[in-house]
Design a protein around this motif. Structure first.
Motif, short mmCIF file in Angstrom:
data_model
loop_
_atom_site.label_atom_id
_atom_site.label_comp_id
_atom_site.label_asym_id
_atom_site.label_seq_id
_atom_site.Cartn_x
_atom_site.Cartn_y
_atom_site.Cartn_z
N ARG A 48 -0.28 30.55 7.69
CA ARG A 48 0.82 29.81 7.07
C ARG A 48 1.95 29.67 8.08
O ARG A 48 1.77 29.89 9.26
N GLY A 49 3.11 29.30 7.60
CA GLY A 49 4.21 28.99 8.51
C GLY A 49 5.03 30.15 8.99
O GLY A 49 6.15 29.95 9.48
N SER A 50 4.54 31.37 8.89
CA SER A 50 5.35 32.53 9.29
C SER A 50 5.08 32.97 10.73
O SER A 50 5.61 33.99 11.17
N ILE A 51 4.25 32.23 11.43
CA ILE A 51 3.92 32.58 12.82
C ILE A 51 4.32 31.45 13.76
O ILE A 51 4.02 30.28 13.51
N GLY A 52 5.01 31.81 14.83
CA GLY A 52 5.40 30.85 15.85
C GLY A 52 5.61 31.56 17.17
O GLY A 52 5.48 32.79 17.24
N PRO A 53 5.93 30.84 18.23
CA PRO A 53 6.17 31.49 19.53
C PRO A 53 7.44 32.32 19.49
O PRO A 53 8.30 32.13 18.62
N LEU B 222 -3.60 45.84 21.02
CA LEU B 222 -2.62 46.00 22.10
C LEU B 222 -3.33 46.49 23.37
O LEU B 222 -3.04 46.01 24.48
N LYS B 223 -4.26 47.44 23.22
CA LYS B 223 -5.02 47.92 24.37
C LYS B 223 -5.84 46.80 24.98
O LYS B 223 -5.94 46.68 26.21
N GLU B 224 -6.43 45.98 24.11
CA GLU B 224 -7.26 44.87 24.58
C GLU B 224 -6.45 43.93 25.47
O GLU B 224 -6.96 43.39 26.45
N TYR B 225 -5.16 43.75 25.14
CA TYR B 225 -4.29 42.86 25.93
C TYR B 225 -3.49 43.64 26.97
O TYR B 225 -2.55 43.11 27.57
N GLN B 226 -3.85 44.92 27.16
CA GLN B 226 -3.22 45.78 28.16
C GLN B 226 -1.71 45.88 27.97
O GLN B 226 -0.93 45.81 28.92
N ILE B 227 -1.32 46.03 26.72
CA ILE B 227 0.10 46.23 26.40
C ILE B 227 0.30 47.67 25.96
O ILE B 227 -0.38 48.16 25.06
N CYS C 143 -7.10 41.81 13.59
CA CYS C 143 -7.21 41.56 15.04
C CYS C 143 -6.99 40.09 15.36
O CYS C 143 -6.31 39.75 16.33
N LEU C 144 -7.55 39.22 14.53
CA LEU C 144 -7.40 37.78 14.74
C LEU C 144 -5.94 37.38 14.66
O LEU C 144 -5.45 36.60 15.50
N GLY C 145 -5.22 37.90 13.68
CA GLY C 145 -3.80 37.58 13.55
C GLY C 145 -2.99 38.09 14.72
O GLY C 145 -2.11 37.38 15.24
N LEU C 146 -3.29 39.29 15.16
CA LEU C 146 -2.57 39.87 16.30
C LEU C 146 -2.85 39.10 17.59
O LEU C 146 -1.94 38.85 18.40
N ARG C 147 -4.10 38.74 17.79
CA ARG C 147 -4.44 37.96 18.99
C ARG C 147 -3.72 36.63 19.01
O ARG C 147 -3.30 36.14 20.06
N HIS C 148 -3.57 36.04 17.82
CA HIS C 148 -2.85 34.76 17.74
C HIS C 148 -1.39 34.95 18.17
O HIS C 148 -0.85 34.12 18.91
N LEU C 149 -0.77 36.03 17.72
CA LEU C 149 0.61 36.32 18.13
C LEU C 149 0.70 36.53 19.63
O LEU C 149 1.60 36.00 20.31
N LEU C 150 -0.22 37.32 20.16
CA LEU C 150 -0.22 37.61 21.59
C LEU C 150 -0.47 36.36 22.43
O LEU C 150 0.16 36.18 23.48
N ASP C 151 -1.35 35.50 21.95
CA ASP C 151 -1.64 34.26 22.68
C ASP C 151 -0.44 33.31 22.65
O ASP C 151 -0.31 32.45 23.54
N LEU C 152 0.41 33.45 21.64
CA LEU C 152 1.62 32.62 21.57
C LEU C 152 2.71 33.13 22.51
O LEU C 152 3.73 32.47 22.72
N GLY C 153 2.51 34.33 23.06
CA GLY C 153 3.48 34.87 24.01
C GLY C 153 4.23 36.10 23.54
O GLY C 153 5.09 36.62 24.25
N HIS C 154 3.91 36.59 22.33
CA HIS C 154 4.59 37.80 21.84
C HIS C 154 4.10 39.02 22.61
O HIS C 154 2.89 39.25 22.74
N LYS C 155 5.04 39.81 23.08
CA LYS C 155 4.71 41.05 23.80
C LYS C 155 5.17 42.28 23.02
O LYS C 155 4.60 43.36 23.16
N ARG C 156 6.22 42.10 22.24
CA ARG C 156 6.75 43.21 21.44
C ARG C 156 6.49 42.92 19.96
O ARG C 156 7.22 42.16 19.31
#
Length: 356
Positions: A345-350, A222-227, A185-198
């Motif tokens: 690590r370096g595999s996550i970005g906007p 995804l439900k938590e972020y209403q996606i 969940c923490l990893g997914l939230r980080h992606l969503l907070d960076l702007g990922h929608k898909r």
């Protein structure tokens, strides 16, 4: 041929000519001590003079005698072996577990026996029946099929035969699992907070996979972020690198609807995605963000963000619980949980369109 020394000849005379392995009878003739005395010499708890024990052990070394493991097993009424049953060793996660379980078993004065099922439920059944018949004191297994081998596991439970399931098991069975839901969940939230929608999820194509921590974390976050959930972003396949390679091709085929980030069930699949992405001259995270699970060595080298846990601690707890179940059959089935953490690590970005 060279001459045989008197010492060699003297020792050879004590060995039966048709016996390849020196026996207790050979040692009896060689030392003059009785078999009962010799047996006590090899038992640390037996009452025997230190000088006598020393003489017998020295003589045993001279003729190459060692206590037959079967004798030890009969006296103790145990095999001093634990069975470890895994699907395969292609996944470095499994290979690392073997190392950790083997080290812990040896530290506890026992040994590890490895079996591979190759996802064949009949092979799984054969191993379990063989080990439970007395060839192993207990079993640790990553189960192939709960449906097909349910009666066998119920029988083992009823007999109070020590066994422990890795990762997931039906309620009421002993299991040691990774408490990775919050880390996912923490990893997914980080992606969503960076702007990922898909965000795509690549999981396993096997019964019960929808109950895994990774799958539940994906759906619930995804439900938590209403996606809204998009079924086209859910890809399932086997538990190997090829699944990651094939998943990337399938997701790319979505064109404008392709994901900007991917979360995988484990690192072996994530490394397949990484290979497929870079083989096309693309890069991570510039063109796609990626999260895996298990923190295997390859993921570290590739710089893949992953969920990590302490395998050494898992092995210690597992062997300890099996020993408790063996010595105290009344021990009730337990559920052990291993804490996890997200290793960034370096595999996550906007997303690419927002990168600049």
């Amino acid at each position: 041929m060279g001459k045989t020394s008197k010492k060699q000849s003297k020792q050879a005379n004590h060995l039966s000519p048709h016996v390849k392995r020196p026996t207790i009878f050979d040692l009896e003739r060689h030392t003059g001590f009785s078999r009962s005395t010799i047996s006590r010499a090899f038992s640390q708890d037996a009452s025997i003079k230190d000088d006598t024990r020393s003489k017998i052990l020295k003589a045993a070394n001279e003729i190459g005698y060692s206590l037959h493991p079967g004798a030890r097993m009969i006296r103790a009424q145990r095999a001093y072996r634990w069975g470890l049953l895994l699907p395969h060793l292609e996944n470095p996660e499994y290979a690392q577990l073997v190392e950790c379980f083997d080290a812990e078993a040896r530290r506890a004065g026992t040994h590890l026996v490895l079996g591979l099922t190759h996802y064949d439920s009949e092979v799984e059944s054969a191993f379990l029946r063989h080990w439970a018949a007395g060839e192993a004191d207990g079993v640790i297994t990553d189960v192939v099929s709960w449906e097909q081998n349910k009666p066998l596991f119920e029988n083992l439970l009823a007999r109070r035969y020590p066994f422990l399931v890795l990762y997931a098991a039906p309620k009421g069975l002993p299991v040691i699992k990774k408490d990775s839901y919050d880390s996912f969940c923490l990893g997914l939230r980080h992606l969503l907070d960076l702007g990922h929608k898909r965000i795509a999820f690549v999981g396993l194509d096997e019964p019960g996979s929808e109950h895994s921590n990774a799958h539940r974390a994906y759906i619930n976050t995804l439900k938590e972020y209403q996606i809204d959930f998009d079924e086209s972003l859910m890809v399932k396949g086997p538990n190997n690198r090829t699944a990651g390679i094939d998943a990337w091709k399938q997701l790319q085929a979505l064109g404008k609807n392709a994901p900007t980030a991917i979360m995988t069930f484990n690192d072996i699949i994530a490394t397949g995605v990484w290979i497929a992405v870079h083989s096309q001259g693309l890069s991570i995270p510039k063109d796609i963000s990626l999260i895996g699970n298990d923190d295997i060595p390859e993921a570290r080298l590739m710089g893949i963000t992953s969920v990590s846990y302490d395998r050494i601690a898992l092995a210690k707890q597992a062997i300890g619980l099996l020993e408790q179940m063996r010595s105290t059959p009344e021990t009730k089935p337990q559920e052990l949980k291993m804490k996890t953490e997200l290793i960034m690590r370096g595999s996550i970005g906007p997303p690419k369109k927002l990168a600049h």
